[in-house]
Design a protein around this motif. Sequence first.
Motif, short mmCIF file in Angstrom:
data_model
loop_
_atom_site.label_atom_id
_atom_site.label_comp_id
_atom_site.label_asym_id
_atom_site.label_seq_id
_atom_site.Cartn_x
_atom_site.Cartn_y
_atom_site.Cartn_z
N ALA A 139 0.86 -1.08 0.17
CA ALA A 139 0.06 -0.01 -0.06
C ALA A 139 0.92 1.20 0.07
CB ALA A 139 -0.76 0.06 1.34
N SER A 140 2.14 1.15 0.69
CA SER A 140 2.86 2.47 0.81
C SER A 140 3.58 2.99 -0.63
CB SER A 140 3.81 2.41 1.94
OG SER A 140 4.72 1.22 1.77
N LYS A 141 3.87 1.54 -1.29
CA LYS A 141 4.30 1.77 -2.63
C LYS A 141 3.27 2.31 -3.47
CE LYS A 141 7.05 1.25 -6.16
NZ LYS A 141 7.95 2.50 -6.40
N CYS A 142 2.07 1.87 -3.50
CA CYS A 142 0.95 2.34 -4.43
C CYS A 142 0.80 3.90 -4.03
CB CYS A 142 -0.33 1.50 -4.36
SG CYS A 142 0.05 -0.17 -5.06
N LEU A 143 0.51 4.25 -2.60
CA LEU A 143 0.25 5.52 -2.30
C LEU A 143 1.51 6.49 -2.95
CD1 LEU A 143 -0.69 5.46 1.41
CD2 LEU A 143 -2.15 6.61 -0.49
N LEU A 144 2.54 5.93 -2.66
CA LEU A 144 3.67 7.04 -3.25
C LEU A 144 3.53 6.96 -4.82
CD1 LEU A 144 6.34 8.50 -2.86
CD2 LEU A 144 7.50 6.56 -3.24
N ASN A 145 3.24 6.00 -5.40
CA ASN A 145 2.90 6.30 -7.05
C ASN A 145 1.70 7.18 -7.29
OD1 ASN A 145 4.91 4.44 -7.19
ND2 ASN A 145 3.47 2.62 -7.90
N ILE A 146 0.98 7.31 -6.35
CA ILE A 146 -0.23 8.26 -6.55
C ILE A 146 0.59 9.62 -6.46
CG2 ILE A 146 -2.38 9.19 -5.71
CD1 ILE A 146 -3.42 6.41 -4.90
N PHE A 147 1.16 9.71 -5.37
CA PHE A 147 1.69 11.11 -4.98
C PHE A 147 2.84 11.70 -6.22
CE2 PHE A 147 -0.57 11.46 -1.34
CZ PHE A 147 -0.24 10.68 -0.27
#
Lengths: 126, 181
Positions: free
Chosen positions: A69-77
Motif C-alpha cells: 500500500a505504501s508503494k501504491c500511495l507513493l505512486n499516486i503522489f
Amino acid sequence: MENFIIKKTDKTPEVIFDFRKNLISISGICIPENPYDFFDPIFKELNHLKKSKSDILFEIYLEYFNTGASKCLLNIFLEVARVENEFPATTVNWIIDEGDTELKEAGEVFEEISKLKFNYKEISSN
Amino acid sequence: MNSYSKKALNSLIESDEDYNDVFVLSGHINQSIVGSSIKIIENKLIELKFSKTVVSKAKLLGVELMENIFKHQSLGTNITPYFHIAITKKGLVMLSGNSISYNDYLVLHKKLNELDLLSKEEIKKRYIGVLTDGSISDKGNAGLGLLTIFNRSNNKPKHLLNKVSEDEYYFNMEIYLSSFN
C-alpha cells in the motif's frame, strides 16, 4: 460528475473522489492483499481529474498500512507531482492521531520523495 | 510450538525473569488473521498504556512481520510459524519465526548481512530508494518488507537462521519496539 466511492472493508480504506471539490479522501486500514488491484481504479479516477486542470486536495487518514500500500500511495503522489501542469497546486493533508510520531514520519517520507506540499493535522482521539 | 521457535524463545525467556507475553500467535497465518491480530494487539497495548507512537509502530511492524511470514513461508512444512509480542527487561519486543526454502535462505542471508552493516541513516536512505524504485507483487516487494522492519525498529533487529534440512531453514527475528511505557 458523481462522486467515486470505494467502501471500506476490514483490510482496505474508504476512498472518496469528490469531483466538485477536487478532493480525494483515503481513510481507514490499508493492507490490501493485492495492492495493485485495489489501487488501479484509483489511478483511473485520477486521470479523470487531470481534465479539470485544477488544484487537488488529498486528505489521508490511515490507521496503518503494508508496504504494498505504501508503494501504491507513493505512486499516486508521484503521478500527481509528475504532471504539475495538470495538477497545479496539490496539497496533502496527512491526518494523524495526536501524538503519533510514527505515522507522522511515514507522511514525511512520502513528502520527501514526492516533493508535494504536506500539511500534518493532528486530531484528538478523546 | 516447534523446537526451533522454542529454542529462540526460551533463550530470551530464561535470561529474563521480567518476560511477559502480550500477544501470542502460532500456526497458519493469512491476511484475515493479520487484520484480526493487529486489532487485538492495538487494544492490548492501549490497555497497557503504551503511547500512540508505540502502538502505531507495533501495528506497522506487526503487519510487515506477519505478511512476510505468509508470503515467504515454505509450503508443505510441518514446522509452524509464530509471532509474539512480549514485555522483557529491555522493553516491548516482537518475535517472529517461519520456515523458508533454501533459495529464500540464500537471498535472505545475503540481505541480512548487508543490512547489519548499515547505519540507521543508511538504512533509511536504502528504504527510500527501494520504496521509490522497487516493484511489488503478490510474491514479494523487492525486499521492502525487510527494509521497513529494519527502518522502523528502534535498534537493529536480531535474527537467526537455523538449518532444518538441505531444503529448509528456520528464520527467527527479534525486534525491539520501545523501552517501558
